[in-house]
Design a protein around this motif. Structure first.
Motif, PDB file in Angstrom:
ATOM      1  N   PRO A  85      12.492  15.420  28.116  1.00  0.00           N
ATOM      2  CA  PRO A  85      12.393  14.940  26.558  1.00  0.00           C
ATOM      3  C   PRO A  85      11.324  13.879  26.261  1.00  0.00           C
ATOM      4  CG  PRO A  85      14.167  13.926  27.876  1.00  0.00           C
ATOM      5  CD  PRO A  85      13.541  14.918  28.819  1.00  0.00           C
ATOM      6  N   PRO A  86      11.009  14.139  24.804  1.00  0.00           N
ATOM      7  CA  PRO A  86       9.809  13.142  24.572  1.00  0.00           C
ATOM      8  C   PRO A  86      10.735  11.817  24.445  1.00  0.00           C
ATOM      9  CG  PRO A  86      10.758  14.281  22.573  1.00  0.00           C
ATOM     10  CD  PRO A  86      11.498  15.001  23.837  1.00  0.00           C
ATOM     11  N   ALA A  87      10.679  10.974  25.445  1.00  0.00           N
ATOM     12  CA  ALA A  87      11.493   9.856  25.662  1.00  0.00           C
ATOM     13  C   ALA A  87      10.749   8.470  24.650  1.00  0.00           C
ATOM     14  CB  ALA A  87      11.432   9.124  27.147  1.00  0.00           C
ATOM     15  N   LEU A  88       9.249   8.725  24.555  1.00  0.00           N
ATOM     16  CA  LEU A  88       8.732   7.680  23.725  1.00  0.00           C
ATOM     17  C   LEU A  88       8.643   8.056  22.279  1.00  0.00           C
ATOM     18  CD1 LEU A  88       5.676   6.949  26.115  1.00  0.00           C
ATOM     19  CD2 LEU A  88       7.657   5.580  25.843  1.00  0.00           C
ATOM     20  N   ALA A  89       8.862   9.163  21.898  1.00  0.00           N
ATOM     21  CA  ALA A  89       8.819   9.507  20.455  1.00  0.00           C
ATOM     22  C   ALA A  89       9.412   8.515  19.583  1.00  0.00           C
ATOM     23  CB  ALA A  89       9.281  10.766  20.210  1.00  0.00           C
ATOM     24  N   PRO A  90      10.709   8.123  19.809  1.00  0.00           N
ATOM     25  CA  PRO A  90      11.259   7.117  18.728  1.00  0.00           C
ATOM     26  C   PRO A  90      10.646   5.691  18.754  1.00  0.00           C
ATOM     27  CG  PRO A  90      13.063   8.062  20.337  1.00  0.00           C
ATOM     28  CD  PRO A  90      11.593   8.397  20.940  1.00  0.00           C
ATOM     29  N   MET A  91      10.240   5.365  19.929  1.00  0.00           N
ATOM     30  CA  MET A  91       9.413   4.017  19.999  1.00  0.00           C
ATOM     31  C   MET A  91       8.290   4.025  18.840  1.00  0.00           C
ATOM     32  SD  MET A  91       7.698   1.606  22.884  1.00  0.00           S
ATOM     33  CE  MET A  91       6.458   2.966  23.241  1.00  0.00           C
ATOM     34  N   PHE A  92       7.254   5.185  19.000  1.00  0.00           N
ATOM     35  CA  PHE A  92       6.326   5.414  18.114  1.00  0.00           C
ATOM     36  C   PHE A  92       6.830   5.586  16.840  1.00  0.00           C
ATOM     37  CE2 PHE A  92       4.580   6.710  22.273  1.00  0.00           C
ATOM     38  CZ  PHE A  92       3.529   5.677  22.443  1.00  0.00           C
ATOM     39  N   GLY A  93       7.698   6.129  16.537  1.00  0.00           N
ATOM     40  CA  GLY A  93       7.968   6.622  14.988  1.00  0.00           C
ATOM     41  C   GLY A  93       8.545   5.111  14.477  1.00  0.00           C
ATOM     42  N   TYR A  94       9.426   4.586  15.048  1.00  0.00           N
ATOM     43  CA  TYR A  94       9.990   3.361  14.488  1.00  0.00           C
ATOM     44  C   TYR A  94       9.202   2.364  14.665  1.00  0.00           C
ATOM     45  CZ  TYR A  94      14.527   5.699  14.878  1.00  0.00           C
ATOM     46  OH  TYR A  94      15.797   6.387  14.836  1.00  0.00           O
ATOM     47  N   GLY A  95       8.078   2.275  15.251  1.00  0.00           N
ATOM     48  CA  GLY A  95       7.119   1.152  15.763  1.00  0.00           C
ATOM     49  C   GLY A  95       6.182   1.221  14.387  1.00  0.00           C
ATOM     50  N   VAL A  96       5.646   2.564  14.035  1.00  0.00           N
ATOM     51  CA  VAL A  96       4.789   2.774  12.973  1.00  0.00           C
ATOM     52  C   VAL A  96       5.300   2.583  11.836  1.00  0.00           C
ATOM     53  CG1 VAL A  96       3.189   4.262  11.884  1.00  0.00           C
ATOM     54  CG2 VAL A  96       3.171   4.140  14.288  1.00  0.00           C
ATOM     55  N   ALA A  97       6.643   2.917  11.816  1.00  0.00           N
ATOM     56  CA  ALA A  97       7.486   2.849  10.371  1.00  0.00           C
ATOM     57  C   ALA A  97       7.532   1.420  10.011  1.00  0.00           C
ATOM     58  CB  ALA A  97       8.635   3.635  10.370  1.00  0.00           C
ATOM     59  N   ALA A  98       8.044   0.634  11.274  1.00  0.00           N
ATOM     60  CA  ALA A  98       8.200  -0.853  11.092  1.00  0.00           C
ATOM     61  C   ALA A  98       7.025  -1.768  10.385  1.00  0.00           C
ATOM     62  CB  ALA A  98       8.698  -1.514  12.338  1.00  0.00           C
ATOM     63  N   VAL A  99       5.705  -1.419  11.209  1.00  0.00           N
ATOM     64  CA  VAL A  99       4.541  -1.748  10.674  1.00  0.00           C
ATOM     65  C   VAL A  99       4.290  -1.334   9.222  1.00  0.00           C
ATOM     66  CG1 VAL A  99       2.286  -1.793  10.859  1.00  0.00           C
ATOM     67  CG2 VAL A  99       3.410  -2.059  12.882  1.00  0.00           C
ATOM     68  N   ALA A 100       4.660   0.047   8.802  1.00  0.00           N
ATOM     69  CA  ALA A 100       4.199   0.284   7.578  1.00  0.00           C
ATOM     70  C   ALA A 100       5.113  -0.238   6.403  1.00  0.00           C
ATOM     71  CB  ALA A 100       4.343   1.772   7.373  1.00  0.00           C
ATOM     72  N   VAL A 101       6.306  -0.346   6.678  1.00  0.00           N
ATOM     73  CA  VAL A 101       7.322  -1.190   5.704  1.00  0.00           C
ATOM     74  C   VAL A 101       6.994  -2.639   5.549  1.00  0.00           C
ATOM     75  CG1 VAL A 101       9.732  -1.728   5.414  1.00  0.00           C
ATOM     76  CG2 VAL A 101       9.122   0.502   6.153  1.00  0.00           C
ATOM     77  N   LEU A 102       6.820  -3.310   6.855  1.00  0.00           N
ATOM     78  CA  LEU A 102       6.075  -4.603   6.723  1.00  0.00           C
ATOM     79  C   LEU A 102       5.102  -5.144   5.741  1.00  0.00           C
ATOM     80  CD1 LEU A 102       7.059  -7.399   7.321  1.00  0.00           C
ATOM     81  CD2 LEU A 102       5.845  -7.337   9.385  1.00  0.00           C
ATOM     82  N   ALA A 103       4.117  -4.081   6.102  1.00  0.00           N
ATOM     83  CA  ALA A 103       2.587  -3.986   5.278  1.00  0.00           C
ATOM     84  C   ALA A 103       2.930  -3.838   3.715  1.00  0.00           C
ATOM     85  CB  ALA A 103       1.528  -3.177   5.819  1.00  0.00           C
ATOM     86  N   LEU A 104       3.883  -2.887   3.473  1.00  0.00           N
ATOM     87  CA  LEU A 104       4.114  -2.498   2.156  1.00  0.00           C
ATOM     88  C   LEU A 104       4.787  -3.860   1.468  1.00  0.00           C
ATOM     89  CD1 LEU A 104       4.283  -0.451  -0.157  1.00  0.00           C
ATOM     90  CD2 LEU A 104       6.347   0.343   0.853  1.00  0.00           C
ATOM     91  N   LEU A 105       5.902  -4.146   2.282  1.00  0.00           N
ATOM     92  CA  LEU A 105       6.563  -5.467   1.607  1.00  0.00           C
ATOM     93  C   LEU A 105       5.596  -6.618   1.419  1.00  0.00           C
ATOM     94  CD1 LEU A 105       9.721  -5.478   3.612  1.00  0.00           C
ATOM     95  CD2 LEU A 105       9.505  -4.730   1.090  1.00  0.00           C
ATOM     96  N   LEU A 106       4.596  -6.787   2.139  1.00  0.00           N
ATOM     97  CA  LEU A 106       3.473  -7.783   2.220  1.00  0.00           C
ATOM     98  C   LEU A 106       2.738  -7.520   1.074  1.00  0.00           C
ATOM     99  CD1 LEU A 106       3.039  -8.929   5.843  1.00  0.00           C
ATOM    100  CD2 LEU A 106       4.397 -10.351   4.098  1.00  0.00           C
ATOM    101  N   ILE A 107       2.364  -6.585   0.893  1.00  0.00           N
ATOM    102  CA  ILE A 107       1.408  -6.094  -0.247  1.00  0.00           C
ATOM    103  C   ILE A 107       1.987  -6.175  -1.556  1.00  0.00           C
ATOM    104  CG2 ILE A 107       0.030  -4.148  -1.203  1.00  0.00           C
ATOM    105  CD1 ILE A 107      -0.395  -3.268   1.620  1.00  0.00           C
ATOM    106  N   LEU A 108       3.323  -5.725  -1.885  1.00  0.00           N
ATOM    107  CA  LEU A 108       4.003  -5.913  -3.023  1.00  0.00           C
ATOM    108  C   LEU A 108       4.284  -7.160  -3.185  1.00  0.00           C
ATOM    109  CD1 LEU A 108       6.509  -2.696  -2.837  1.00  0.00           C
ATOM    110  CD2 LEU A 108       4.142  -3.270  -4.095  1.00  0.00           C
ATOM    111  N   LEU A 109       4.796  -8.091  -2.075  1.00  0.00           N
ATOM    112  CA  LEU A 109       4.994  -9.469  -2.507  1.00  0.00           C
ATOM    113  C   LEU A 109       3.751 -10.474  -3.031  1.00  0.00           C
ATOM    114  CD1 LEU A 109       7.703  -9.997   0.161  1.00  0.00           C
ATOM    115  CD2 LEU A 109       7.904  -9.893  -2.135  1.00  0.00           C
ATOM    116  N   ALA A 110       2.510 -10.006  -2.503  1.00  0.00           N
ATOM    117  CA  ALA A 110       1.471 -10.589  -2.365  1.00  0.00           C
ATOM    118  C   ALA A 110       0.792 -10.630  -4.162  1.00  0.00           C
ATOM    119  CB  ALA A 110       0.411 -10.313  -1.646  1.00  0.00           C
ATOM    120  N   ARG A 111       1.222  -9.711  -4.821  1.00  0.00           N
ATOM    121  CA  ARG A 111       0.687  -9.303  -6.067  1.00  0.00           C
ATOM    122  C   ARG A 111       1.398 -10.184  -7.191  1.00  0.00           C
ATOM    123  NH1 ARG A 111      -2.864  -5.039  -6.218  1.00  0.00           N
ATOM    124  NH2 ARG A 111      -3.348  -4.219  -4.343  1.00  0.00           N
TER     125      ARG A 111
END
Length: 111
Positions: A85-111
């Motif tokens: 099974p693709p054991a690491l797929a969830p880590m990459f999916g959630y890791g990249v999603a977490a970075v994207a959400v945090l970056a999006l929040l910071l961009i929106l809050l900085a405006r």
């Protein structure tokens, strides 16, 4: 266990998947470097560093796991066993999603 020559289409698909993990690793690394050099006014410095480190760590894991995963799948194909099974797929999916959400929040809050 006896090894057979698998269908070349499966062997080549496994190679393409290996190369995709390597290119994903390069993209994650480039993303981490890009975030690291973002001007200080965009993100708080420690957040910028955190986002960059997470992306570069994901990059290292992707690159480091690409060959062992290719080897395990190749062995399973040759021994006519179930694929691992693709054991690491969830880590990459959630890791990249977490970075994207945090970056999006910071961009929106900085405006």
């Amino acid at each position: 266990m006896e090894e057979n020559e698998p269908d070349p289409r499966f062997v080549l698909a496994n190679e393409r998947t290996f190369l995709t993990w390597i290119s994903t690793s390069l993209a994650l690394s480039a993303g981490g470097i890009a975030i690291a050099v973002v001007p200080e006014g965009v993100f708080v410095p420690w957040v910028r560093t955190l986002l960059a480190v997470v992306l570069v760590l994901l990059s290292a894991v992707a690159a480091g796991s690409a060959y062992p995963r290719w080897r395990h799948i190749d062995r399973a194909l040759r021994q006519d066993r179930a694929l691992p099974p693709p054991a690491l797929a969830p880590m990459f999916g959630y890791g990249v999603a977490a970075v994207a959400v945090l970056a999006l929040l910071l961009i929106l809050l900085a405006r």
